[in-house]
Scaffold this active site. Structure first.
Site, PDB file in Angstrom:
ATOM      1  N   THR A  53       0.588  -1.392   0.272  1.00 53.97           N
ATOM      2  CA  THR A  53      -0.123  -0.140  -0.085  1.00 53.97           C
ATOM      3  C   THR A  53       0.717   1.429  -0.103  1.00 53.97           C
ATOM      4  O   THR A  53       1.920   1.605   0.395  1.00 53.97           O
ATOM      5  CB  THR A  53      -1.060   0.088   0.949  1.00 53.97           C
ATOM      6  OG1 THR A  53      -1.679  -1.035   1.515  1.00 53.97           O
ATOM      7  CG2 THR A  53      -1.749   1.332   1.360  1.00 53.97           C
ATOM      8  N   VAL A  58     -13.320  -4.340   1.728  1.00 56.36           N
ATOM      9  CA  VAL A  58     -12.866  -3.013   2.099  1.00 56.36           C
ATOM     10  C   VAL A  58     -11.838  -2.840   3.385  1.00 56.36           C
ATOM     11  O   VAL A  58     -12.849  -3.178   4.337  1.00 56.36           O
ATOM     12  CB  VAL A  58     -14.007  -1.753   1.932  1.00 56.36           C
ATOM     13  CG1 VAL A  58     -13.515   0.000   2.199  1.00 56.36           C
ATOM     14  CG2 VAL A  58     -14.736  -1.572   0.742  1.00 56.36           C
ATOM     15  N   ASP A  75      -8.413  -0.090   5.349  1.00 60.76           N
ATOM     16  CA  ASP A  75      -8.927   1.434   6.097  1.00 60.76           C
ATOM     17  C   ASP A  75      -8.536   2.824   5.271  1.00 60.76           C
ATOM     18  O   ASP A  75      -8.746   3.741   5.640  1.00 60.76           O
ATOM     19  CB  ASP A  75      -7.856   1.190   7.613  1.00 60.76           C
ATOM     20  CG  ASP A  75      -6.236   1.111   7.374  1.00 60.76           C
ATOM     21  OD1 ASP A  75      -6.083   0.017   5.567  1.00 60.76           O
ATOM     22  OD2 ASP A  75      -5.460   1.672   7.342  1.00 60.76           O
ATOM     23  N   THR A  93      -0.118   2.075   7.357  1.00 60.09           N
ATOM     24  CA  THR A  93      -0.790   0.901   6.472  1.00 60.09           C
ATOM     25  C   THR A  93      -0.224  -0.141   7.711  1.00 60.09           C
ATOM     26  O   THR A  93       0.527   0.256   8.757  1.00 60.09           O
ATOM     27  CB  THR A  93       0.514   0.807   5.773  1.00 60.09           C
ATOM     28  OG1 THR A  93       0.203  -0.318   4.839  1.00 60.09           O
ATOM     29  CG2 THR A  93       1.510   1.194   6.668  1.00 60.09           C
ATOM     30  N   GLY A 107      -5.685  -3.565   8.053  1.00 63.75           N
ATOM     31  CA  GLY A 107      -6.989  -2.494   7.948  1.00 63.75           C
ATOM     32  C   GLY A 107      -7.864  -2.355   8.695  1.00 63.75           C
ATOM     33  O   GLY A 107      -8.503  -1.593   8.884  1.00 63.75           O
TER      34      GLY A 107
HETATM   35  N1  ASP Z   1      -4.173  -0.998   5.301  1.00 70.59           N
HETATM   36  C1  ASP Z   1      -4.309  -1.854   4.166  1.00 70.59           C
HETATM   37  C2  ASP Z   1      -6.209  -3.066   4.387  1.00 70.59           C
HETATM   38  O1  ASP Z   1      -6.047  -2.960   5.065  1.00 70.59           O
HETATM   39  C3  ASP Z   1      -3.417  -3.072   3.727  1.00 70.59           C
HETATM   40  C4  ASP Z   1      -1.762  -2.005   4.205  1.00 70.59           C
HETATM   41  O2  ASP Z   1      -1.525  -1.617   4.210  1.00 70.59           O
HETATM   42  O3  ASP Z   1      -1.183  -3.103   3.520  1.00 70.59           O
HETATM   43  O4  ASP Z   1      -6.542  -3.004   2.841  1.00 70.59           O
END
Ligand code: ASP
Length: 304
Positions: free
Chosen positions: A165, A193, A195, A214, A217
């Site tokens: 991300t 979905v 965060d 990150t 989420g």
């Molecule tokens: N936060 C993101 C999600 O959960 C994944 C990530 O940050 O790698 O969609």
């Protein structure tokens, strides 16, 4: 005058090719700062969405059905305007669709087919977001699941030695903004979905701060971690103190790890992580800040 700070997600490779794309994104954003900080944010994130190295746009991780469903959002701290797309498919630059939503409508979040149709109506071309590499990783993961084994791929990057991300925060000397884009977590449920498009969960911006997160989420959403960072800064904390405190709180509340990047209204930076790797690039007044490293909290938290 201004600062752009950009992260490549959790467990992201710190090898040169990855850092170089992050640097390119930061510099591209900075070059466009005179056209406004929202334009700069979009340009920085677009650079990463266009690279197959990161888990966003082309090269996103795939869900259980082998589809790239992406989330992206953008926040204007000065006006408080926020807009996002969630579980959008077949659009290579979800952040641009989120920005268009902000500028053309009063809506804040469009999901799935509705988001895709809005993008098409606005002239964004339909495009494949599935890279060969991610497709092969997905096949391998599905195969392992079918044999009752746990998938071996990295949750965040889909592959080893890759990027996750992406998120960007900006301060133009006066205003703050934040943007983030992701394919989410690998082998997620269709329609899931995270965060990234949740204001206060994985992203926030105000007149006080701009914050991007990150990690898994769900934990960030349930703990409103990005908003917590903003509140800490509003209460007088330095952004570095605020992001470290937020990661400790996330660990205590949910046993979850992650990375957080923040800027405040004085242009002060906070960045920390407590799992994997979390590359951050900072551009100050058009120059890349040499040897910038986010604080690694892992040894402290695990008592190592
Ligand atoms: N936060 C993101 C999600 O959960 C994944 C990530 O940050 O790698 O969609």
């Amino acid at each position: 005058m201004g600062i752009i700070a950009i992260h490549g997600g959790l467990d992201t490779s710190r090898e040169k090719p990855y850092l170089e794309v992050l640097q390119e994104a930061g510099l591209k954003g900075y070059q466009l700062l005179d056209r406004g900080y929202i334009q700069a944010l979009e340009a920085a994130i677009n650079t990463l969405e266009d690279s197959p190295k990161f888990n966003c746009g082309y090269g996103s991780v795939l869900n259980l059905n082998g589809v790239a469903e992406m989330d992206a959002s953008i926040v204007d701290g000065a006006t408080g305007r926020f807009s996002a797309v969630a579980a959008i498919r077949q659009i290579r630059n979800p952040i641009s669709v989120a920005r268009r939503l902000m500028e053309k409508t009063g809506q804040v979040l469009l999901a799935g087919q509705g988001a895709f149709e809005f993008a098409q109506k606005e002239g964004f071309p339909e495009g494949n977001c599935i890279s060969e590499e991610q497709f092969r990783a997905w096949q391998k993961g599905k195969d392992r699941l079918a044999r009752g084994m746990s998938p071996s791929q990295n949750l965040f990057t889909g592959l080893e030695y890759r990027g996750d991300t992406v998120g960007c925060v900006i301060w133009d000397g006066e205003n703050l903004g934040a943007a983030s884009s992701t394919g989410g977590v690998s082998l997620k449920m269709p329609g899931r979905v995270g965060d990234t498009p949740c204001l206060g969960g994985g992203i926030f911006a105000s007149r006080t701060s701009a914050v991007v997160c990150t990690g898994v989420g769900e934990a960030f959403v349930e703990t409103l971690t990005a908003k917590y960072v903003d509140e800490e800064i509003a209460g007088g904390a330095h952004p570095q103190q605020a992001v470290e405190q937020a990661l400790k709180r996330l660990d205590e509340l949910r046993g979850a790890q992650g990375g957080i990047l923040a800027l405040d209204y004085r242009g002060r930076i906070g960045s920390a992580f407590n799992a994997g790797q979390f590359p951050v690039v900072v551009v100050i007044d058009g120059m890349i800040k040499e040897n910038f490293e986010p604080v690694n909290l892992r040894p402290v938290l695990s008592g190592e």
